[in-house]
Scaffold this motif. Structure first.
Motif, short mmCIF file in Angstrom:
data_model
loop_
_atom_site.label_atom_id
_atom_site.label_comp_id
_atom_site.label_asym_id
_atom_site.label_seq_id
_atom_site.Cartn_x
_atom_site.Cartn_y
_atom_site.Cartn_z
N LEU A 280 0.81 -1.22 0.00
CA LEU A 280 0.00 0.00 0.00
C LEU A 280 0.84 1.27 0.00
O LEU A 280 0.29 2.37 0.09
N ASN A 281 2.17 1.15 -0.09
CA ASN A 281 3.02 2.34 0.00
C ASN A 281 2.65 3.41 -1.02
O ASN A 281 2.68 4.61 -0.72
N SER A 282 2.29 3.00 -2.23
CA SER A 282 2.00 3.97 -3.28
C SER A 282 0.74 4.78 -3.00
O SER A 282 0.49 5.79 -3.66
N ARG A 283 -0.06 4.36 -2.03
CA ARG A 283 -1.30 5.07 -1.72
C ARG A 283 -1.14 6.08 -0.59
O ARG A 283 -2.11 6.64 -0.10
N PHE A 284 0.13 6.30 -0.17
CA PHE A 284 0.45 7.34 0.81
C PHE A 284 1.24 8.42 0.08
O PHE A 284 2.30 8.16 -0.49
N ALA A 285 0.71 9.63 0.08
CA ALA A 285 1.32 10.74 -0.67
C ALA A 285 2.44 11.37 0.16
O ALA A 285 2.19 12.21 1.02
N ILE A 286 3.67 10.95 -0.11
CA ILE A 286 4.84 11.44 0.61
C ILE A 286 5.71 12.22 -0.38
O ILE A 286 6.01 11.74 -1.47
N LYS A 287 6.13 13.41 0.00
CA LYS A 287 6.94 14.25 -0.87
C LYS A 287 8.38 13.73 -0.92
O LYS A 287 8.81 12.96 -0.06
N ASP A 288 9.11 14.16 -1.93
CA ASP A 288 10.51 13.77 -2.07
C ASP A 288 11.45 14.78 -1.41
O ASP A 288 12.66 14.74 -1.61
N HIS A 289 10.89 15.70 -0.61
CA HIS A 289 11.71 16.65 0.13
C HIS A 289 11.08 16.86 1.50
O HIS A 289 9.89 16.64 1.70
N LEU A 290 11.90 17.30 2.44
CA LEU A 290 11.45 17.50 3.81
C LEU A 290 10.62 18.77 3.94
O LEU A 290 10.75 19.71 3.16
N THR A 291 9.75 18.78 4.94
CA THR A 291 8.98 19.97 5.32
C THR A 291 9.65 20.60 6.53
O THR A 291 10.02 19.90 7.48
N TRP A 292 9.83 21.90 6.51
CA TRP A 292 10.48 22.60 7.62
C TRP A 292 9.45 23.44 8.37
O TRP A 292 8.41 23.78 7.83
N GLY A 293 9.75 23.77 9.59
CA GLY A 293 8.84 24.59 10.38
C GLY A 293 8.14 23.83 11.49
O GLY A 293 7.23 24.37 12.13
N ALA A 294 8.54 22.59 11.74
CA ALA A 294 7.96 21.83 12.86
C ALA A 294 8.29 22.54 14.15
O ALA A 294 9.39 23.07 14.33
N VAL A 295 7.32 22.57 15.06
CA VAL A 295 7.48 23.27 16.34
C VAL A 295 7.84 22.26 17.41
O VAL A 295 7.21 21.22 17.54
N SER A 296 8.87 22.57 18.18
CA SER A 296 9.33 21.63 19.19
C SER A 296 8.40 21.65 20.39
O SER A 296 7.87 22.69 20.78
N GLY A 297 8.20 20.47 20.98
CA GLY A 297 7.39 20.37 22.18
C GLY A 297 7.39 18.96 22.70
O GLY A 297 7.57 18.01 21.94
#
Length: 335
Positions: A280-297
């Protein structure tokens, strides 16, 4: 990972041995080349959108580099910290820098201090399209495999499921997979299933051809996910086996008792059958680059949410879902 002095908890999955069922035959599903998704698989509807980001980084130094913490604090706007590395005889032989949600700027700045990249975690925030967070979490817990993991127990503590059992004081496994879904995404505050792929030793990071912190910024999360994680339609396999069984209750109990309905444990005992389950991997939309801006907590508090967002998250997480995408053929036998 939260501290746990007990070597084994009742929630830990017992170690597995060969299992045979006198009542339930293992139903074979059409063979598929897992390395190359078929055209039909690519045309199927997506199950979830996925945002990926760097969650935790650890770098080891022989001694504390002068000025590193001050520069890291200036870039991040919050603290990083060092922890002494002490062997079993009480000898100190280095220090380890801990960072959460670093930025590309900080990763580039760390290159000049040297050190050895000893750990990095890639977090995947999975946001389902047509099911609740609870149902999505069930899909991940029951259907996800950490590839090349030796047969052993899975472990759950304080709402987090680990694919490889580990306790403080023990040698870290090279890789682990962790899932929890009781907190929103650190990217946008939406309810999400949080799945972490953890490379926990220097050997594991070197195996990914990573020597410098700045190289983390160029990681391809889609490629990492597909290489190390496999999601298989184990729920459909169980449903088909139950529906075709002369004794459905006994067959259902067989999967509950021996595998806890988890494909990772099924793989530990029946590795030759895993390639026959639908990927089922192909049915998960994952980008080929990282997303930045995660907030630490911390995990135990909604520190990155406003009060309005907290109440909205709680309301959404309690909302009943529509139907699970992988529905059994017979609704009366639905797990």
């Amino acid at each position: 990972m939260p501290k746990n002095n007990a070597k084994r908890s009742p929630s830990a999955t017992p170690l597995l041995g060969p299992v045979r069922s006198s009542s339930a035959s293992v139903k074979l599903i059409r063979p598929i080349d897992l390395a190359a998704p078929t055209v039909e698989a690519l045309d199927e509807p997506l199950i979830a959108n996925v945002e990926a980001y760097i969650d935790t980084v650890e770098i080891t130094y022989p001694r504390r580099p002068k000025g590193l913490l001050a520069e890291a604090r200036a870039i991040l706007g919050r603290k990083g910290w060092f922890k002494d590395i002490i062997d079993t005889k009480g000898n100190r032989w280095g220090v380890r820098l801990h960072l959460h949600q670093p930025t590309p700027e900080l990763l580039a700045a760390l290159d000049k201090y040297g050190g050895s990249l000893g750990r990095f975690d890639i977090a995947f925030d999975i946001i389902p399209r047509d099911m609740s967070i609870e149902m999505m979490a069930r899909v991940i817990r029951e259907c996800a495999i950490l590839r090349w993991r030796r047969p052993q127990a899975m472990f759950e503590i304080e709402g987090t499921l680990y694919w490889t059992e580990w306790h403080p004081g023990e040698v870290r496994p090279d890789r682990n997979l962790a899932e929890y879904h009781d907190l929103p995404s650190k990217i946008d505050g939406q309810p999400a299933v949080h799945l972490e792929l953890r490379f926990q030793t220097s050997d594991a990071t070197k195996a990914q051809n990573l020597q410098r912190p700045s190289q983390l910024a160029t990681l391809n999360p889609r490629a990492l996910f597909d290489r190390h994680i496999r999601i298989l339609d184990f729920q459909l396999h169980i449903a088909d086996d139950i529906n075709s069984s002369a004794n459905p209750d006994r067959t259902r109990g067989f999967y509950e008792r021996n595998y806890q309905r988890r494909v990772q444990l099924f793989k530990d005992r029946q590795p030759h059958l895993i390639k026959l389950l639908e990927p089922l991997n192909s049915r998960f939309a994952i980008k080929d680059h990282l997303t930045w801006g995660a907030v630490s907590g911390p995990k135990d508090a909604f520190t990155w949410l406003t009060r309005d967002q907290q109440s909205q998250h709680l309301a959404q997480s309690q909302h009943p879902s529509s139907a699970l995408i992988m529905q059994p053929a017979n609704t009366e036998e639905k797990p």
